[in-house]
Scaffold this active site. Structure first.
Site, PDB file in Angstrom:
ATOM      1  N   VAL A  16      47.359  71.594  45.234  1.00 40.94           N
ATOM      2  CA  VAL A  16      47.038  71.738  46.667  1.00 40.94           C
ATOM      3  C   VAL A  16      45.711  72.501  46.814  1.00 40.94           C
ATOM      4  O   VAL A  16      44.707  72.022  46.284  1.00 40.94           O
ATOM      5  CB  VAL A  16      48.207  72.352  47.468  1.00 40.94           C
ATOM      6  CG1 VAL A  16      48.029  72.017  48.958  1.00 40.94           C
ATOM      7  CG2 VAL A  16      49.562  71.804  47.015  1.00 40.94           C
ATOM      8  N   ALA A  18      45.075  76.538  47.209  1.00 36.93           N
ATOM      9  CA  ALA A  18      44.802  77.935  46.842  1.00 36.93           C
ATOM     10  C   ALA A  18      44.363  78.065  45.378  1.00 36.93           C
ATOM     11  O   ALA A  18      43.326  78.673  45.076  1.00 36.93           O
ATOM     12  CB  ALA A  18      46.045  78.790  47.100  1.00 36.93           C
ATOM     13  N   THR A  74      55.434  68.717  31.477  1.00 42.18           N
ATOM     14  CA  THR A  74      55.740  69.962  30.772  1.00 42.18           C
ATOM     15  C   THR A  74      57.231  70.292  30.816  1.00 42.18           C
ATOM     16  O   THR A  74      57.636  71.372  30.402  1.00 42.18           O
ATOM     17  CB  THR A  74      54.927  71.119  31.372  1.00 42.18           C
ATOM     18  OG1 THR A  74      55.126  71.116  32.777  1.00 42.18           O
ATOM     19  CG2 THR A  74      53.462  70.967  31.052  1.00 42.18           C
ATOM     20  N   PHE A  97      52.465  77.447  41.323  1.00 40.98           N
ATOM     21  CA  PHE A  97      53.741  76.781  41.580  1.00 40.98           C
ATOM     22  C   PHE A  97      54.578  77.620  42.522  1.00 40.98           C
ATOM     23  O   PHE A  97      54.303  78.804  42.747  1.00 40.98           O
ATOM     24  CB  PHE A  97      54.540  76.634  40.275  1.00 40.98           C
ATOM     25  CG  PHE A  97      53.923  75.693  39.291  1.00 40.98           C
ATOM     26  CD1 PHE A  97      53.578  74.395  39.655  1.00 40.98           C
ATOM     27  CD2 PHE A  97      53.709  76.098  37.979  1.00 40.98           C
ATOM     28  CE1 PHE A  97      53.017  73.527  38.736  1.00 40.98           C
ATOM     29  CE2 PHE A  97      53.154  75.229  37.052  1.00 40.98           C
ATOM     30  CZ  PHE A  97      52.805  73.948  37.440  1.00 40.98           C
ATOM     31  N   ARG A 104      61.073  78.658  34.780  1.00 40.29           N
ATOM     32  CA  ARG A 104      62.055  77.576  34.587  1.00 40.29           C
ATOM     33  C   ARG A 104      61.542  76.530  33.600  1.00 40.29           C
ATOM     34  O   ARG A 104      62.302  75.873  32.913  1.00 40.29           O
ATOM     35  CB  ARG A 104      62.381  76.899  35.931  1.00 40.29           C
ATOM     36  CG  ARG A 104      63.233  77.766  36.866  1.00 40.29           C
ATOM     37  CD  ARG A 104      63.805  76.955  38.016  1.00 40.29           C
ATOM     38  NE  ARG A 104      62.803  76.465  38.938  1.00 40.29           N
ATOM     39  CZ  ARG A 104      62.248  77.180  39.916  1.00 40.29           C
ATOM     40  NH1 ARG A 104      62.629  78.431  40.102  1.00 40.29           N
ATOM     41  NH2 ARG A 104      61.345  76.654  40.708  1.00 40.29           N
ATOM     42  N   GLU A 140      49.364  77.412  53.875  1.00 38.97           N
ATOM     43  CA  GLU A 140      48.306  78.104  54.624  1.00 38.97           C
ATOM     44  C   GLU A 140      48.767  78.853  55.886  1.00 38.97           C
ATOM     45  O   GLU A 140      48.614  80.063  56.013  1.00 38.97           O
ATOM     46  CB  GLU A 140      47.242  77.054  54.997  1.00 38.97           C
ATOM     47  CG  GLU A 140      46.149  77.530  55.915  1.00 38.97           C
ATOM     48  CD  GLU A 140      45.248  78.559  55.273  1.00 38.97           C
ATOM     49  OE1 GLU A 140      44.658  78.243  54.252  1.00 38.97           O
ATOM     50  OE2 GLU A 140      45.131  79.682  55.794  1.00 38.97           O
ATOM     51  N   GLY A 248      33.786  94.532  66.078  1.00 38.04           N
ATOM     52  CA  GLY A 248      33.259  95.838  65.699  1.00 38.04           C
ATOM     53  C   GLY A 248      32.857  96.637  66.913  1.00 38.04           C
ATOM     54  O   GLY A 248      33.484  96.560  67.959  1.00 38.04           O
ATOM     55  N   GLN A 250      30.170  96.260  68.692  1.00 40.96           N
ATOM     56  CA  GLN A 250      29.281  95.609  69.656  1.00 40.96           C
ATOM     57  C   GLN A 250      29.980  94.434  70.315  1.00 40.96           C
ATOM     58  O   GLN A 250      30.497  93.571  69.646  1.00 40.96           O
ATOM     59  CB  GLN A 250      27.959  95.152  69.031  1.00 40.96           C
ATOM     60  CG  GLN A 250      28.028  94.497  67.690  1.00 40.96           C
ATOM     61  CD  GLN A 250      28.199  95.510  66.587  1.00 40.96           C
ATOM     62  OE1 GLN A 250      27.658  96.611  66.665  1.00 40.96           O
ATOM     63  NE2 GLN A 250      28.969  95.155  65.583  1.00 40.96           N
TER      64      GLN A 250
END
Ligand code: CAO
Length: 416
Positions: A16, A18, A74, A97, A104, A140, A248, A250
């Site tokens: 995905v 990240a 795997t 994952f 696992r 997300e 901030g 301003q």
């Protein structure tokens, strides 16, 4: 030119956004990144939101450039055997994952460091280890809600709002990249690898630091002077949503320019910096405001800041966002046009710097992507196409010492 991360071997067990954003960055800087994907399907983003039938989606191509692709199941004994060899020969394993999946699979941190004590294992999870939500899978927007971004974004009379920026995904990946580089530096001193873990909630919160600042100010004072709610509106006991207010010291706001009635992005962001008040007044043709006690100080301006913004909008009414910025920049006023994605895609400066770049791809032709936002004096990261599913399986297996017969055996077992 030798790239700084050349020679660093990374097992990229990410999917995905990240994790892939992290390993893509490391690949740009020279790391040898082998993306491990399930045979037959691969990273789910290969097929998500496709714009061309049967061709890897932009979602995938834009997050997986400069990598190799190895297909490997795997969960099969033969696949575990290959992964074990890879672990012994690599420097870093990166994964995102769902919680517990690597354990696992039989590759816990203890198992991996026994196989290779120099290995750095870097993980993204939704919540940190031991958190009361650490069993949750996270995307997300879930992270934006958990990290304080959603409750503080949007308008006060609307619901919590998520940002279009990938605060939970790519931002977490960038945090992880910093963690990996730190662990690599640490390994140079100790000779030992370590675990690096970054949670999406923590990474979002790290970007919402100023909102935690505001919560403490609110607790003490009962108001926040830079928010639109001050001084006429009400404050509760939690940091409110502040619309487009500057975060901030301003004040700032998104202001309409010529054409806003039909163009959704005919706006600029305008900032009123305290020390730039005189230039602002001159730019607006309001020199009388410079000394006027109702306008001269930030405190005096705050009660009628929206009247000031309205006056600026009147000044903007016959100027496009680009014309307005061209005038205001001469007065040293921090401002920017609100740029659409179309404008960004065609921006000559972004193209010249390589931040927007065209990449040729075997199956889809040329596509646009975001290149390295980090610029170096002695490195020009070059973006190359994302790999097709399993494109480098044979090459990677051969580099691990597998013969053609061995590879045929792995294929027979549907492990690659
Ligand atoms: N061979 C065999 N099995 C594989 C494999 C491979 N090459 N690659 C993955 N798998 C298996 C995993 O081992 C896992 O198996 P079990 O759960 O049965 O043990 C299974 O595939 C599912 O993995 P997953 O939990 O990561 O995938 P999901 O689609 O159910 O969840 C996501 C996706 C993103 C919600 C989850 O991975 C997650 O929470 N990740 C951590 C947070 C994160 O990074 N989120 C951001 C994603 S970007 O928006």
């Amino acid at each position: 030119m030798t790239k700084p991360l050349e020679g660093i071997k990374i097992i990229d067990f990410t999917h995905v956004q990240a994790g892939p954003a992290c390993t893509q960055l490391l690949a740009w800087f020279g790391a040898d990144v082998v993306k491990v994907e399930r045979p037959g399907s691969g990273d789910v983003t290969r097929t998500q939101l496709r714009d061309i039938p049967d061709v890897d989606a932009l979602y995938f191509t834009m997050l997986n450039s400069n990598k190799k692709s190895l297909t490997l199941d795997t969960k099969k004994p033969e696949g575990k055997e290959v992964l074990t060899k890879l672990i012994k020969e690599s420097d870093v394993l990166v994964e995102n994952f769902g919680p517990g999946a690597l354990d696992r699979m039989g590759f816990s941190w203890d198992t991996i460091r026994e196989l290779n004590p120099k290995m750095i294992v870097a993980s993204v999870k939704g919540f940190s280890d031991g958190h009361h939500y650490d069993d949750l899978k996270v995307y997300e927007n879930v992270a934006q809600c958990a990290g304080g971004a959603a409750s503080t974004t949007g308008f006060w009379d609307g619901p919590p709002t998520v940002s279009a920026a990938a605060l939970g995904d790519s931002n977490t990946g960038m945090h992880l990249a910093i963690g990996i580089l730190t662990a690599l530096m640490g390994r140079q001193k100790t000779g030992k690898g370590q675990r690096v873990a970054v949670s999406m909630q923590d990474s979002v919160l790290n970007l919402c630091r100023v909102k935690l600042r505001d919560q403490q100010r609110l607790d003490r004072l009962g108001y926040l002077e830079e928010y639109p709610q001050y001084p006429h509106g009400e404050f509760s006991d939690v940091v409110p949503r502040g619309g487009n207010a500057g975060g901030g010291g301003q004040p700032g706001w998104v202001l309409k320019c010529k054409g806003w009635e039909t163009d959704p992005n005919a706006y600029i962001y305008f900032t009123i910096q305290g020390h730039a008040w005189a230039p602002i007044c001159r730019a607006l043709g309001k020199p009388e405001w410079i000394e006027d006690p109702h306008y001269a100080t930030p405190q005096a301006r705050q009660p009628h800041i929206f009247d000031i913004f309205n006056t600026i909008e009147q000044w903007l009414a016959d100027k496009t966002k680009f014309e307005a910025v061209d005038i205001l920049r001469k007065f040293d006023i921090p401002c920017s046009p609100v740029l659409s994605m179309k404008e960004i895609a065609n921006d000559p400066s972004l193209r010249a710097s390589g931040t927007i770049t065209e990449v040729p791809h075997k199956e889809r032709g040329t596509y646009l992507t975001v290149g390295s936002p980090i610029k170096f004096s002695d490195l020009k990261p070059e973006v190359t196409a994302s790999p097709l599913l399993g494109e480098h399986t044979d090459e990677v297996l051969a580099s691990l010492g597998y013969s053609n017969e061995d590879i045929a055996r792995l294929r027979e077992a549907q492990a690659v």
